[in-house]
Design a protein around this motif. Structure first.
Motif, mmCIF file in Angstrom:
data_model
loop_
_atom_site.group_PDB
_atom_site.id
_atom_site.type_symbol
_atom_site.label_atom_id
_atom_site.label_comp_id
_atom_site.label_asym_id
_atom_site.label_seq_id
_atom_site.Cartn_x
_atom_site.Cartn_y
_atom_site.Cartn_z
ATOM 1 N N HIS A 2 18.666 10.417 -23.937
ATOM 2 C CA HIS A 2 18.072 9.257 -24.610
ATOM 3 C C HIS A 2 17.045 9.663 -25.661
ATOM 4 O O HIS A 2 16.190 8.882 -26.041
ATOM 5 C CB HIS A 2 17.551 8.262 -23.565
ATOM 6 C CG HIS A 2 18.697 7.754 -22.743
ATOM 7 N ND1 HIS A 2 19.487 6.707 -23.145
ATOM 8 C CD2 HIS A 2 19.257 8.265 -21.621
ATOM 9 C CE1 HIS A 2 20.470 6.555 -22.272
ATOM 10 N NE2 HIS A 2 20.359 7.484 -21.342
ATOM 11 N N GLY A 38 25.095 5.828 -33.789
ATOM 12 C CA GLY A 38 25.479 5.645 -32.381
ATOM 13 C C GLY A 38 25.337 4.213 -31.908
ATOM 14 O O GLY A 38 25.968 3.816 -30.927
ATOM 15 N N CYS A 85 21.746 1.298 -27.438
ATOM 16 C CA CYS A 85 21.970 1.890 -26.117
ATOM 17 C C CYS A 85 21.475 0.934 -25.025
ATOM 18 O O CYS A 85 20.596 0.114 -25.277
ATOM 19 C CB CYS A 85 21.207 3.203 -26.054
ATOM 20 S SG CYS A 85 21.406 4.112 -24.528
ATOM 21 N N THR A 140 18.073 2.792 -30.097
ATOM 22 C CA THR A 140 19.272 2.915 -30.945
ATOM 23 C C THR A 140 19.543 4.384 -31.256
ATOM 24 O O THR A 140 18.604 5.148 -31.486
ATOM 25 C CB THR A 140 19.054 2.145 -32.271
ATOM 26 O OG1 THR A 140 18.864 0.768 -31.960
ATOM 27 C CG2 THR A 140 20.255 2.265 -33.194
ATOM 28 N N GLU A 169 23.287 10.092 -26.067
ATOM 29 C CA GLU A 169 24.403 9.559 -25.267
ATOM 30 C C GLU A 169 25.322 8.648 -26.069
ATOM 31 O O GLU A 169 26.537 8.637 -25.863
ATOM 32 C CB GLU A 169 23.796 8.802 -24.080
ATOM 33 C CG GLU A 169 24.805 8.133 -23.183
ATOM 34 C CD GLU A 169 24.165 7.638 -21.882
ATOM 35 O OE1 GLU A 169 23.529 8.438 -21.176
ATOM 36 O OE2 GLU A 169 24.326 6.450 -21.581
ATOM 37 N N LYS A 170 24.747 7.900 -27.005
ATOM 38 C CA LYS A 170 25.557 6.959 -27.786
ATOM 39 C C LYS A 170 26.402 7.670 -28.843
ATOM 40 O O LYS A 170 27.265 7.059 -29.481
ATOM 41 C CB LYS A 170 24.663 5.908 -28.462
ATOM 42 C CG LYS A 170 23.976 4.977 -27.499
ATOM 43 C CD LYS A 170 24.943 4.155 -26.656
ATOM 44 C CE LYS A 170 25.724 3.163 -27.479
ATOM 45 N NZ LYS A 170 26.640 2.350 -26.644
ATOM 46 N N SER A 223 31.579 7.163 -26.162
ATOM 47 C CA SER A 223 31.075 6.992 -27.525
ATOM 48 C C SER A 223 32.029 7.649 -28.521
ATOM 49 O O SER A 223 32.313 7.099 -29.595
ATOM 50 C CB SER A 223 29.688 7.632 -27.671
ATOM 51 O OG SER A 223 28.825 7.176 -26.656
#
Ligand SMILES: [Zn+2]
Length: 288
Positions: A149, A156, A159, A164, A168-169, A175
């Motif tokens: 994070h 991305g 989240c 944003t 991870e995104k 993703s």
């Protein structure tokens, strides 16, 4: 006697937490699992280590940052100790992974002299854990290693954590699959996308893999600049992609503040069971 040097699984079993049915149901499922393991093995647990999503807040003693959101805000350690009448240790599942790979997996086999290990799980989410001299480094807030994070790139999108463009995104399997789908309107598994890239048969697959390589290098270079680990171990579905160890590795070189990349980047040695071994290590470790 089972020890850190000589772990010996006595029983392997698996049960769904059915987390959508709520917190009390999850506790009930855990109790059911423990009882069934005790009756099948004829052994009584003296302590139990659990790998969890998110983390137990070291001050508030309640769970936070869990993607299984029913756990957030709950005093999971205390509730499990009351319910099971046994001492309980909890740690984030990526921390458990990092610990297990250090004690028994890739690090022990290939880099036994390593002092600082950064263990990553890149799968449906992205998490990581830090092991320093054989011990988990949890940090002031209990969030050490929560690299998934960190901000990586606006593209991305939003989240579940409220921010944003989290790592991870961009880098988690879903993703990357969504990115491929945005180019092609078709949903393939990450494995299929990686295969198409390897075959050179699909320019959108290559574009998706290039995105992985580019942003993995960019994201991990931040970790290397700050922590400078001896070893990085990559688990999870994205960690199974061969090119992460070759092309993404080259991308690290572009972004770190150094003239070469010496950090060893390893595949995991324990497969899917690493998290469970690491959770067990939590309670063996506290005996020392
Ligand atoms: Zn996030």
């Amino acid at each position: 006697m089972t020890s850190l040097e000589n772990p010996e699984p006595v029983l392997r079993t698996r049960i769904e937490t059915e987390g959508t049915k709520g917190y009390q149901h999850i506790l009930g499922q855990i109790q059911k699992l423990v009882k069934s393991m005790e009756s099948k093995s004829g052994l009584k647990a003296e302590k139990i280590g659990f790998g969890t999503p998110g983390v137990l807040d070291p001050i508030l003693q309640t769970m936070k940052n869990c993607n299984s959101t029913a756990l957030n805000g709950m005093p999971l350690k205390k509730d499990l100790e009351d319910l099971l009448q046994v001492g309980v240790e909890l740690a984030n599942d990526a921390n458990c992974f990092a610990l297990a790979e250090t004690y028994w997996g890739a690090v022990k086999q290939l880099a036994p002299e390593a002092s600082v290990v950064f263990g990553i799980i890149m799968g449906t989410g992205v998490g990581a854990g830090i092991v320093v001299n054989g011990k988990l480094w949890n940090g002031r807030h209990g969030i050490a290693g929560e690299w998934g994070h960190n901000f990586l790139d606006e593209s991305g999108g939003i989240c579940y954590c409220g921010k944003t463009g989290c790592v991870e995104k961009v880098l988690a399997g879903p993703s990357l699959q969504r990115y491929y789908s945005s180019l092609t309107n078709s949903m393939l598994t990450l494995k299929e996308i990686a295969q198409r890239h390897q075959q050179g048969s699909d320019k959108f697959a290559t574009q998706t893999m290039d995105r992985l390589h580019h942003f993995f290098g960019k994201a991990i270079s931040v970790v290397i600049n700050i922590l400078d680990p001896d070893v990085i171990v990559i688990g999870g579905g994205v960690g199974n992609i061969e090119s992460v160890y070759t092309e993404a590795n080259r991308s690290i070189n572009q972004f770190i503040f150094n003239n070469r990349v010496d950090v060893q980047i390893l595949r995991p040695g324990l497969g899917d069971s690493a998290g469970v071994f690491g959770a067990a290590a939590l309670v063996v470790n506290t005996d020392q």
